[in-house]
Design an enzyme around this catalytic site. Structure first.
Site, PDB file in Angstrom:
ATOM      1  CD  GLU A  46      -2.694   1.013   2.640  1.00  0.00           C
ATOM      2  OE1 GLU A  46      -3.158   2.074   3.100  1.00  0.00           O
ATOM      3  OE2 GLU A  46      -2.811  -0.098   3.213  1.00  0.00           O
ATOM      4  CG  ASP A  57      -2.936  10.050   6.960  1.00  0.00           C
ATOM      5  OD1 ASP A  57      -3.574   8.997   6.893  1.00  0.00           O
ATOM      6  OD2 ASP A  57      -2.465  10.638   5.981  1.00  0.00           O
ATOM      7  CE1 TYR A 175      -7.386  -0.266   7.208  1.00  0.00           C
ATOM      8  CE2 TYR A 175      -6.260  -0.090   5.094  1.00  0.00           C
ATOM      9  CZ  TYR A 175      -6.265   0.074   6.463  1.00  0.00           C
ATOM     10  OH  TYR A 175      -5.149   0.567   7.100  1.00  0.00           O
TER      11      TYR A 175
END
Length: 272
Positions: A46, A57, A175
């Protein structure tokens, strides 16, 4: 879905996906590390696209993105990096994790074509909810057919109708976030989360890969009992950043990187 990704997701036993930020600390180093991770047995790579406002993030990935931006990394250079990787590795699938804005700035249709041409296998777009992504997925189908797969994300806060909308998917994987919030940090995995991940199997046919905060062999061992694979991101980026901060000569840096690959191998050893 590309044959590369299909093959990787068919492996026996749990799989391992690793994340790197493209251009951190520079493209050549990123390329070397992508190749090293592939050689160490990582199933899927990834690659992050640096962006100035990365809302999902944590501090480690944010810092990596800032370093990449300071080295003038952009989406065009990311695709050039993927092309360089494909010249040496045709087998390991590679996904781009990007916010939507860089793709739109590049030109979405142009991006789709260039991504496939350079060897990208799929996309993870954390700021584009699955329902709202439908026009983008349709455009991809019209432009590059089934050559790019979009990876949906599930959190513990996901509504039942969101999970239900994923039941008919046949390509890629889901995911699953091991916790709510941003990437990285300490992440204990209590029994109720393990139960949640395991229960998703009742509704999903796609493999479940669990990420966000995965950093220890004990976590990997627990997760491997309830899902099809794990994603290791911030912990890996942090280990490489610690090496870079030492400002070692290139040969010594490369030697220290071998310790990181050994760590990856140790995590794989806990995938049972």
């Amino acid at each position: 879905m590309s044959q590369r990704l299909e093959n990787a997701l068919k492996i026996k036993g749990p799989g391992l996906i690793t994340y790197l930020m493209a251009g951190d600390p520079d493209p050549d180093t990123t390329l070397r590390r992508l190749l090293g991770l592939a050689q160490s047995g990582v199933n899927v790579l990834e690659l992050g696209v640096p962006f100035s406002d990365p809302i999902a993030d944590g501090p480690v990935i944010q810092a990596a993105g800032l370093r990449a931006l300071e080295s003038f990394m952009d989406l065009k250079k990311v695709l050039k990096l993927v092309h360089a990787f494909r010249r040496q590795n045709q087998d390991t699938p590679l996904l781009l994790m990007s916010y939507l804005n860089p793709l739109l700035s590049y030109g979405y249709e142009r991006f789709l074509k260039d991504a496939v041409q350079t060897g990208v296998d799929g996309l993870i777009l954390p700021d584009l909810p699955w329902r709202e992504s439908r026009p983008f997925r349709q455009k991809a189908q019209e432009t590059v057919k089934n050559q790019l797969v979009f990876i949906p994300m599930i959190a513990q806060t996901s509504l039942p109708e969101h999970i239900q909308s994923l039941t008919e998917l046949k390509d890629g994987f889901v995911y699953v976030l091991s916790r709510n919030g941003i990437t990285g940090g300490q992440a204990e995995i209590p029994p109720h989360i393990l139960n949640y991940i395991q229960n998703l199997k009742e509704n999903l046919t796609l493999p479940r890969y669990v990420g966000f905060g995965i950093q220890a062999p004990e976590q990997v061992a627990k997760l491997s009992e309830v899902c099809e694979g794990v994603v290791v991101g911030s912990a890996l980026v942090k280990k490489f950043a610690q090496i870079d901060a030492l400002n070692l000569p290139e040969d010594e840096k490369v030697e220290r990187e071998q310790e990181v690959y050994q760590w990856i191998t140790s995590l794989r050893g806990n995938l049972v």
